[in-house]
Scaffold this active site. Structure first.
Site: not given
Ligand code: G6Q
Length: 545
Positions: A208, A386, A269-270, A514, A214, A355
Site C-alpha cells: 500500500k 493430536h 491493509g488487513r 519498525k 521488507e 491488530e
Molecule cells: C495491516 C497492517 C500491515 C500492513 C503491512 C504492509 O492492516 O497495516 O500488516 O498491511 O505492514 O504494508 P504495506 O502494504 O504498506 O507494505
C-alpha cells in the site's frame, strides 16, 4: 463519528455481569433441561449453519446480548462504517472494504464523492490484466507465457491473498504456480527463486505504502535476480507489476505506471484482500470467481446491517466473544477449521483480530480497565487434536473455540470426509460433555484395572467438559461462501472493537519496532552506536562481530 461510550457504563453490561455470576448451569444441564436448545440457538442463512447452542448462555443471556448490541448503538456504528464516515479517527480515514465488494448499484460517498466508479474501474483493470495472464496472451521477455506468479508483500499485503488462494485451491488454474514472499529473511525469497525462471515469472509487488522495508528489500532483490538471469531493463515491465497507493514510489522502482493497480487510503491493509491486493487471487480463480467471492462478502455486509440481532451471525459471534473475554476471563479464542484448504485461516485472522482489537487505549484516549481483544490462534483439525487440544480439554484456562467445516468436500477422496466431519462433531461434543469420574471408573473396571490403579490414574482421565464452542458449517468451501465467512469475521471484529470503545482500524502498536529496526540496522552496518540498554547494545555488538 463513532459514539464514545465505556462498555462498563452500559446497563446491559452490568446485567450480563450479574447473569454470569448467578447462572452457572453447565452446558450438559442446559441441554438436558431444554430439548429445544439447538433450535433456539442456531442460525441457518444463505448456505451457512451457525450453531451457537454449545455456549454458556440461556434465554436471559441471549436477550441481554441483544440488549447490549442495542444499547451500545451497534446498528448505527455499522451504518456509519458502511456509508463511508471517517470512523478511523486516529488516521482520519473512512473504512470501506465493504465498498470494494459492493456489487449492488448503490453509491458510497467519501468526502462527498461516490467511490464506486473508481472501484469499478479497478475491477475492470484487474479483470483485463488477469485474463491476459490466465490466457497466456501476456508474454515474458522471451515470448513465453507466465507460469509462475510471485507475490511480494507482507502483513495485509500478503496474508489475504495467501490464505484465499490456499482456501480455493480446487478452483485455481493449474497453468500457473503461485508463490508468496513476505519475510525479509532472504531465505524466503531465495527458496522461491530456486523454483522459477525469469522468462515465465511475474512478480507482483504488493505494498500500500510502497515503503515497507521488507517488501522493498525483497522487490529490489527480485529485480536484481531478474537482471542477472537473462532479464533486461526494458523487459522489467513484462515481469513486474505493482499494487499500491503510492504511484511515485512505484514509478521510482521502475514499474510502468500502466502496470500499477491502485487502491485507496480507506482500505486497511488487513482488510485489503477485496481490493487490487487480491490480484493473485483473481489470476488464480478468474475474475468471475473473484466476483462470487465479493458477492458472498456483500451478502454478509447486508446481513450484518439488516438482520435482527437474534438472527445476526457476526453480531452474535461478537457478543459471544465479549461474553467469554469480559465475563468468563478467557484470554484466548481458538479458530479450528476442519478443512485443510483453510490451513491459513487462523493465521489470517490472527492479524485481522489482534491488530484490530489488541489495544488498551479507548476512543477517548484513556486506558481501558477491562480486557479487549483476545489472543487468536488455531490450526486445522484434525491435526490440532493430536497436538494442542489437550490444553483446550484439560488446561486451566477456558478457551472458547470456533469449529468450521464444509458439508461438501472439494476433492475425490470421498471416504475421508465423513471421518473428518465425525471428528469435527465429536470434538465439540467431547468438549461440552467431558467424562465424569464415575464414567472413568466404570471404563477402567471394565478394562480389568484394579481398584488401586483406578484410584491413582482416574483423576487424570476425567474431563470436566463444559467447554464452549461455535460450529460453523458452510454448504461448501467455494468463493462465495469463503467471501461470506471472511466478512462475518471482519464484522465480528468491528462490533467487538466498537463495544470495547476502541478504534479497530489503526495499528500504531506496530510502528515503534519498525523505527527502532532502522536505527539498529544503521548500527549493524557500522554507524555510530546509540544509547541503548546493556542487553540491546550487547546483542548489537555480538551480531556485528
Ligand atoms: C495491516 C497492517 C500491515 C500492513 C503491512 C504492509 O492492516 O497495516 O500488516 O498491511 O505492514 O504494508 P504495506 O502494504 O504498506 O507494505
Amino acid at each position: 463519528m463513532l459514539k464514545k461510550q465505556k462498555p462498563t457504563d452500559l446497563e446491559a453490561w452490568h446485567k450480563l455481569q450479574q447473569n454470569s455470576i448467578y447462572d452457572k448451569r453447565t452446558l450438559k444441564t442446559r441441554f438436558y433441561e431444554d430439548r429445544e436448545r439447538f433450535n433456539k440457538y442456531h442460525i441457518k442463512w444463505d448456505g451457512i449453519l451457525f450453531d451457537f447452542s454449545k455456549n454458556h448462555i440461556g434465554s436471559e443471556t441471549f436477550a441481554l446480548f441483544q440488549e447490549l448490541l442495542e444499547e451500545a448503538n451497534v446498528r448505527s456504528a455499522i451504518e456509519q462504517q458502511q456509508s463511508g464516515k471517517k470512523i478511523n479517527v486516529t488516521e482520519d480515514r473512512a473504512v470501506l472494504h465493504t465498498a470494494l465488494r459492493n456489487v449492488s448499484e448503490s453509491p458510497i460517498y467519501v468526502d462527498g464523492e461516490d467511490v464506486m466508479p473508481s472501484v469499478k474501474d479497478s475491477w475492470a483493470q484487474i479483470a483485463t490484466f488477469s485474463s491476459e495472464i490466465r490466457s497466456g496472451n501476456w508474454k515474458g521477455h522471451t515470448g513465453k507465457r507466465i507460469k509462475d506468479v510471485v507475490n511480494i508483500g507482507i502483513g495485509g499485503s500478503d496474508l489475504g491473498p495467501r490464505m484465499v488462494i490456499n482456501a480455493l485451491r480446487p478452483f485455481i488454474t493449474d497453468e500457473i504456480n503461485f508463490h508468496f514472499v513476505a519475510n525479509v529473511d532472504g531465505a524466503d525469497l531465495h527458496e522461491v527463486l530456486k523454483k522459477v525462471v525469469t522468462e515465465t515469472t511475474l512478480f507482483i509487488i504488493a505494498s500500500k505504502t510502497f515503503t515497507t522495508q521488507e517488501t522493498m528489500q525483497n522487490a529490489n532483490s527480485a529485480k536484481e535476480w531478474f537482471l542477472k538471469n537473462g532479464g533486461e531493463q526494458e523487459s522489467v515491465a513484462k515481469h513486474f507489476v505493482a499494487v499500491s497507493t503510492n504511484a511515485e514510489g512505484v514509478a521510482h522502482f521502475g514499474i510502468d505506471p500502466k502496470n500499477m493497480f491502485t487502491f485507496w487510503d480507506w482500505v486497511g491493509g488487513r482488510y485489503s484482500v477485496w481490493s487490487a491486493i487480491g490480484l493473485p487471487v483473481v489470476i488464480a480463480i478468474g475474475f468471475q470467481g473473484f466476483q462470487e467471492f465479493l458477492s458472498g462478502a456483500h451478502e454478509m455486509d447486508k446481513h450484518v446491517a439488516n438482520a435482527d440481532w437474534s438472527r445476526n451471525i457476526p453480531a452474535i459471534m461478537a457478543v459471544i466473544g465479549i461474553w467469554y473475554r469480559n465475563f468468563h476471563n478467557a484470554p484466548s479464542h481458538a479458530i479450528l477449521p476442519y478443512d485443510q484448504y483453510l490451513d491459513r485461516f487462523a493465521a489470517y485472522f490472527q492479524q485481522g483480530d489482534m491488530e484490530s482489537n489488541g489495544k488498551y487505549v479507548d476512543r477517548s484516549g484513556n486506558r481501558v480497565n477491562y480486557p479487549t481483544g483476545p489472543i487468536i490462534w488455531g490450526e486445522p483439525g484434525t491435526n490440532g487434536q493430536h497436538a494442542f487440544y489437550q490444553l483446550i480439554h484439560q488446561g486451566t484456562d477456558l478457551i472458547p473455540a470456533d469449529f468450521i467445516a464444509a458439508k461438501k468436500c472439494q476433492h475425490k477422496l470421498r471416504k475421508h470426509h465423513p471421518i473428518l466431519l465425525a471428528n469435527f462433531v465429536a470434538q465439540t461434543e467431547a468438549l461440552m460433555t467431558g467424562k465424569s469420574r464415575m464414567e472413568v471408573e466404570i471404563e477402567m473396571r471394565q478394562a480389568g484395572i484394579n481398584s488401586e490403579d483406578i484410584d491413582k490414574i482416574a483423576p487424570y482421565r476425567v474431563f470436566e467438559g463444559n467447554r464452549p464452542t461455535n460450529s460453523i458449517i458452510l454448504d461448501e468451501l467455494n468463493p462465495y461462501h469463503l467471501g461470506q465467512l471472511i466478512a462475518a469475521y471482519e464484522h465480528k471484529i468491528f462490533i467487538q472493537g466498537y463495544i470495547w470503545n476502541i478504534y479497530s482500524y489503526d495499528q500504531w502498536g506496530v510502528e515503534l519496532g519498525k523505527v527502532l529496526a532502522k536505527a539498529v540496522l544503521n548500527e549493524l552496518r557500522g554507524g555510530p552506536p546509540h544509547n541503548h540498554d546493556s542487553s540491546t547494545s550487547a546483542l548489537i555488538n555480538y551480531l556485528k562481530n
